[in-house]
Write an enzyme that holds these catalytic residues in place. Sequence first.
Site, PDB file in Angstrom:
ATOM      1  N   ASN A   1      53.218  45.507  31.611  1.00 52.57           N
ATOM      2  CA  ASN A   1      52.054  46.288  31.215  1.00 52.57           C
ATOM      3  C   ASN A   1      52.322  47.785  31.330  1.00 52.57           C
ATOM      4  O   ASN A   1      51.635  48.587  30.696  1.00 52.57           O
ATOM      5  CB  ASN A   1      50.841  45.889  32.050  1.00 52.57           C
ATOM      6  CG  ASN A   1      50.959  46.238  33.523  1.00 52.57           C
ATOM      7  OD1 ASN A   1      50.440  47.262  33.982  1.00 52.57           O
ATOM      8  ND2 ASN A   1      51.619  45.395  34.299  1.00 52.57           N
TER       9      ASN A   1
ATOM     10  N   ASP B   1      71.596  36.253  40.151  1.00 50.54           N
ATOM     11  CA  ASP B   1      71.020  37.428  40.778  1.00 50.54           C
ATOM     12  C   ASP B   1      72.170  38.234  41.379  1.00 50.54           C
ATOM     13  O   ASP B   1      73.243  37.691  41.642  1.00 50.54           O
ATOM     14  CB  ASP B   1      70.016  37.044  41.869  1.00 50.54           C
ATOM     15  CG  ASP B   1      69.034  38.166  42.185  1.00 50.54           C
ATOM     16  OD1 ASP B   1      67.855  38.047  41.792  1.00 50.54           O
ATOM     17  OD2 ASP B   1      69.441  39.168  42.804  1.00 50.54           O
TER      18      ASP B   1
ATOM     19  N   ASP C   1      76.273  41.243  39.136  1.00 44.10           N
ATOM     20  CA  ASP C   1      75.520  42.425  38.729  1.00 44.10           C
ATOM     21  C   ASP C   1      75.420  42.444  37.204  1.00 44.10           C
ATOM     22  O   ASP C   1      76.330  41.982  36.508  1.00 44.10           O
ATOM     23  CB  ASP C   1      76.230  43.676  39.241  1.00 44.10           C
ATOM     24  CG  ASP C   1      75.384  44.928  39.088  1.00 44.10           C
ATOM     25  OD1 ASP C   1      75.326  45.465  37.961  1.00 44.10           O
ATOM     26  OD2 ASP C   1      74.793  45.354  40.078  1.00 44.10           O
ATOM     27  N   LEU C   2      74.332  43.018  36.689  1.00 44.40           N
ATOM     28  CA  LEU C   2      74.177  43.127  35.241  1.00 44.40           C
ATOM     29  C   LEU C   2      75.203  44.044  34.606  1.00 44.40           C
ATOM     30  O   LEU C   2      75.351  44.048  33.379  1.00 44.40           O
ATOM     31  CB  LEU C   2      72.764  43.616  34.895  1.00 44.40           C
ATOM     32  CG  LEU C   2      71.611  42.661  35.229  1.00 44.40           C
ATOM     33  CD1 LEU C   2      70.275  43.334  34.953  1.00 44.40           C
ATOM     34  CD2 LEU C   2      71.725  41.363  34.440  1.00 44.40           C
TER      35      LEU C   2
ATOM     36  N   SER D   1      62.085  46.546  39.557  1.00 43.53           N
ATOM     37  CA  SER D   1      60.726  46.173  39.167  1.00 43.53           C
ATOM     38  C   SER D   1      59.672  47.207  39.555  1.00 43.53           C
ATOM     39  O   SER D   1      58.474  46.945  39.427  1.00 43.53           O
ATOM     40  CB  SER D   1      60.354  44.824  39.794  1.00 43.53           C
ATOM     41  OG  SER D   1      60.426  44.889  41.207  1.00 43.53           O
TER      42      SER D   1
ATOM     43  N   TYR E   1      60.403  53.299  34.689  1.00 44.52           N
ATOM     44  CA  TYR E   1      60.388  51.833  34.662  1.00 44.52           C
ATOM     45  C   TYR E   1      59.705  51.324  33.390  1.00 44.52           C
ATOM     46  O   TYR E   1      60.252  50.481  32.664  1.00 44.52           O
ATOM     47  CB  TYR E   1      59.665  51.308  35.903  1.00 44.52           C
ATOM     48  CG  TYR E   1      59.283  49.854  35.826  1.00 44.52           C
ATOM     49  CD1 TYR E   1      60.257  48.853  35.883  1.00 44.52           C
ATOM     50  CD2 TYR E   1      57.953  49.468  35.687  1.00 44.52           C
ATOM     51  CE1 TYR E   1      59.907  47.510  35.797  1.00 44.52           C
ATOM     52  CE2 TYR E   1      57.600  48.141  35.610  1.00 44.52           C
ATOM     53  CZ  TYR E   1      58.574  47.158  35.665  1.00 44.52           C
ATOM     54  OH  TYR E   1      58.225  45.833  35.572  1.00 44.52           O
TER      55      TYR E   1
ATOM     56  N   ARG F   1      41.898  46.197  40.567  1.00 42.29           N
ATOM     57  CA  ARG F   1      42.602  46.350  39.292  1.00 42.29           C
ATOM     58  C   ARG F   1      43.302  45.058  38.906  1.00 42.29           C
ATOM     59  O   ARG F   1      43.281  44.644  37.738  1.00 42.29           O
ATOM     60  CB  ARG F   1      43.625  47.484  39.368  1.00 42.29           C
ATOM     61  CG  ARG F   1      44.546  47.568  38.152  1.00 42.29           C
ATOM     62  CD  ARG F   1      45.676  48.572  38.351  1.00 42.29           C
ATOM     63  NE  ARG F   1      46.623  48.513  37.248  1.00 42.29           N
ATOM     64  CZ  ARG F   1      47.663  47.670  37.197  1.00 42.29           C
ATOM     65  NH1 ARG F   1      47.884  46.823  38.193  1.00 42.29           N
ATOM     66  NH2 ARG F   1      48.483  47.677  36.155  1.00 42.29           N
TER      67      ARG F   1
ATOM     68  N   LYS G   1      61.112  49.254  29.773  1.00 43.35           N
ATOM     69  CA  LYS G   1      60.559  48.068  29.132  1.00 43.35           C
ATOM     70  C   LYS G   1      60.322  48.320  27.642  1.00 43.35           C
ATOM     71  O   LYS G   1      60.469  47.403  26.820  1.00 43.35           O
ATOM     72  CB  LYS G   1      59.276  47.642  29.841  1.00 43.35           C
ATOM     73  CG  LYS G   1      59.490  47.239  31.295  1.00 43.35           C
ATOM     74  CD  LYS G   1      60.533  46.141  31.434  1.00 43.35           C
ATOM     75  CE  LYS G   1      60.737  45.708  32.867  1.00 43.35           C
ATOM     76  NZ  LYS G   1      61.727  44.606  33.008  1.00 43.35           N
TER      77      LYS G   1
END
Length: 269
Positions: free
Chosen positions: A110, A35, A49-50, A73, A138, A176, A142
């Site tokens: 989703n 992380d 870090d990515l 996220s 975001y 929901r 994905k």
Amino acid sequence: MPAPRTILLTGAAGGLGTLMRELLPAHGYELRLLDMLPVEGAPDAITADLADRAALREAVRGVDAIIHLAGISLEAPFEKILRANIEGTYNLYEAAREEGVPRIVFASSNHAVGFTPRPVGDDPLIPVDTPRRPDTFYGLSKCFGEDLAQLYWDLHGLETVSIRIGSCFREPTSVRMLSVWLSPEDGARLLHAALTAEDVGHTVVYGSSANTRLWWDLSSARALGYEPRDDSEPFAAGLVDAQGELDPANPDHAHLGGHFTTHPPIWPH
């Protein structure tokens, strides 16, 4: 594919990462944690870090598979999404390719199909091959991750299961969420199935429990060997009493992505 044992878990300090690092060892995995923030209670976790490609390559070296949960996220300015979710995911795939890691489980969302109308009444469940309709930057990231996974399978033979995760919390917190809730225990079962199924190529699945109010088709997840055991319905009465049933005339209730399609939550600057 032999059952993987050593798994790199990115995003290990996040909410979902914290749940999974508690539950996955019971399925027989040794976790290597990564992380950008320190992971509480895990002094051996990798803090990187990515964007640090050298650190990523060292982190993936020798693992049997990767569960990629890291990134932003929620919705955020495009520049932040680009760096963390798009460039960061590319960096991870490149590190995996360079080190010969055979499989990645990618945390899609989703929100990659968030503008898809939610089923009402006797409408059929939403199939996994429904056209992608991201509801945010975001969600767009994905979609990119799913396409990147397909490219790396076609070009390099790197397998991926992309899981369009609903909402993975101990309990659903909205009406929901009764339709897209993924219990943490079912989340671990789904990750285990995604890590151990044979010949997945690039497979896209929805990630939720077997909810009575389910909106989407779980058949591709079940084909991996996933058998959800939980249902959000025991939480329904209290949530409906407090919030009311979903209203098709409410724009926040009209689409799969919920309020992300109208008032997406913005990550702090």
